[in-house]
Write an enzyme that holds these catalytic residues in place. Sequence first.
Site, short mmCIF file in Angstrom:
data_model
loop_
_atom_site.label_atom_id
_atom_site.label_comp_id
_atom_site.label_asym_id
_atom_site.label_seq_id
_atom_site.Cartn_x
_atom_site.Cartn_y
_atom_site.Cartn_z
N GLY A 1 -27.61 -110.13 -61.90
CA GLY A 1 -28.06 -111.13 -62.86
C GLY A 1 -28.94 -112.39 -62.63
O GLY A 1 -29.85 -112.86 -63.00
N HIS A 2 -28.17 -112.98 -61.53
CA HIS A 2 -28.76 -114.39 -60.92
C HIS A 2 -30.10 -114.14 -60.28
O HIS A 2 -30.50 -115.44 -60.19
CB HIS A 2 -27.57 -114.91 -60.27
CG HIS A 2 -27.39 -114.70 -58.78
ND1 HIS A 2 -27.81 -115.55 -57.57
CD2 HIS A 2 -26.95 -113.62 -58.14
CE1 HIS A 2 -27.74 -114.67 -56.46
NE2 HIS A 2 -27.31 -113.73 -56.97
N GLN B 1 -34.13 -107.20 -55.86
CA GLN B 1 -35.31 -108.22 -55.60
C GLN B 1 -36.48 -107.38 -56.53
O GLN B 1 -37.58 -108.11 -56.70
CB GLN B 1 -35.67 -108.20 -54.42
CG GLN B 1 -34.77 -109.23 -53.58
CD GLN B 1 -34.65 -110.46 -54.18
OE1 GLN B 1 -35.36 -111.11 -54.89
NE2 GLN B 1 -33.49 -111.18 -53.74
N CYS C 1 -27.59 -115.17 -47.89
CA CYS C 1 -26.18 -114.60 -47.24
C CYS C 1 -26.24 -114.98 -45.93
O CYS C 1 -25.05 -114.86 -45.28
CB CYS C 1 -25.90 -113.23 -47.49
SG CYS C 1 -25.92 -113.13 -49.40
N ASN D 1 -36.04 -108.57 -49.84
CA ASN D 1 -35.68 -109.68 -50.43
C ASN D 1 -36.32 -110.87 -49.45
O ASN D 1 -36.32 -112.04 -49.81
CB ASN D 1 -34.12 -109.86 -50.29
CG ASN D 1 -33.38 -109.63 -48.83
OD1 ASN D 1 -33.38 -108.53 -48.46
ND2 ASN D 1 -32.90 -110.57 -48.16
N THR E 1 -10.79 -107.22 -67.05
CA THR E 1 -11.32 -107.44 -68.29
C THR E 1 -12.83 -107.68 -68.23
O THR E 1 -13.27 -108.40 -67.32
CB THR E 1 -10.65 -108.65 -68.77
OG1 THR E 1 -9.15 -108.30 -69.01
CG2 THR E 1 -11.07 -108.88 -70.09
#
Length: 389
Positions: A202-203, A181, A328, A153, A239
Site C-alpha cells: 500500500g505505501h 513497483q 531496505c 525498484n 485480526t
Amino acid sequence: MRTVYLDNNATTRPAPEVVEAMRPYFEELWGNPSSMHTFGGQVAKPVAEAREQVAGFINAERAEEILFNGCATEGDNHALFGVAAAWGKPGTIITSRVEHPAVLGPCLRLREMGHTVVEIGVDGEGRFDMEAYEAALAANPGPKLVSVMWANNETGVLFPIKEIAEKGKAAGATVHTDAVQAAGKVPLDVREVPVDLLTIAGHKMHAPKGIGMLYIRRGTRIKPFVIGGHQERGRRGGTENVPYIIGLAKACELSAAAFTDGSHERMARLRDKLEAGLLATCPDSRVNGDRANRVVNTLNISFEFIEGESVLYHLSDLGICASSGSACAAGSLEPSHVIRAMGVPFTAVHGSIRFSLSRYTTEEEIDYVLAHCPEVVAEMRAISPFVKH
C-alpha cells in the site's frame, strides 16, 4: 527550507482521499469484523467491498483470491516459503539477481533448507536474460517456483512478466511476481498475465505503511504463513487491519483513475525533463537501465568519480530527498546489487542516484533540483581523488 520529495519508490505520501476514507474506521467503526455482535459485524461488509475493489484493480477472477497482509515483504515471504512448504520435498526456486531483498533473503534461507536456487542475470540495460531463464526451467525437472519482479525498484526497468509467466507455467512451475513497483504505474491484469501469486504494498501507491496484498490464484498450492487464526480464509491469522484495508482499496481506486487522467504522461514528462537536464549539466553522467522500457516515474543516474551517498547528504541539506537504491539497504556502504548485476563501470557504480516521482511532483520541484544538483555534483568532483585536477 522547502522539501522536494523524489523518493517515492521508497514510500509515498498517503493521498488525502485515502486518509479521509480511513478516518471513520478509527473514530466510529472500530469493531472487530470477526465479532458475532452487530457493532463488529458491521465492519465486515466494508472489508468485503474493499476486497472486491482490490480484486478488480488486478482483474482477479474472485475476491477470495485476495489476501490482505502487513506488507510486501510478508507477501513475498509467504509466496516463497508457502509454496516450498506445500511441496513437502526439495524443489527449485528461479529468481533474478536484481530482486528486492524481500525475495533474495528468503531465497537464501530456502537454499540453506536444501532447495535449489537459480538466479537469472540481466544485461547492461537491466533487461532479464530470457535465454538463461528457459535453460533453468529445462534443467530443473522437479517442483519449481518462479519469483521475478514486474518492475525493478532501483532502475524502474520492466521485465517481460507475461512471457516469463507463460514459459514458467508451460514448464510446470508456480509463478510469483513482486509487483510492488509496478502497481499504479502499469496496468496489472492477472487474467492476461498468468501469474499464480502477486504482491503489492500500500505505501508504494499512496496508501499507508503497514498494509499489503498477496494475490493467490484459485487452486495454487500454498501453506499459511502466519498461523493462529481463521482470518483470511485460514491463510493468514490475525485480526484484519480494517482502516488500512479500506485505505488500500481507496488507493487502488485512485491509481486506476491515474491511467486515464493524464497523471502518467505528466510524470513521464517531468522525469524526462529531470533526466535531460542532469545529463546536460553534469558531465560524465549516465542513465542506468533500459530507458525505453521502464515505469514512468523512475530515473536512476550515475555521476561518475564520486560517491552517491555524499551527493545524497548534500541534496538532503537542500531539502531534496532521493536515494541510492532500495530503502531496505539504506546505510550500507556496498554498491547496489542491482547496479553491480548490470555491469555498470567501476567509476560509476558508487555514484548512482535514484529519483522517483509521484502524481504530486511539480515542475517547480524539478526546476529546483536542476538548479542545485549540478552544483552539488561539481563540488563533490572538485574534492574527488578520482578526478584529475
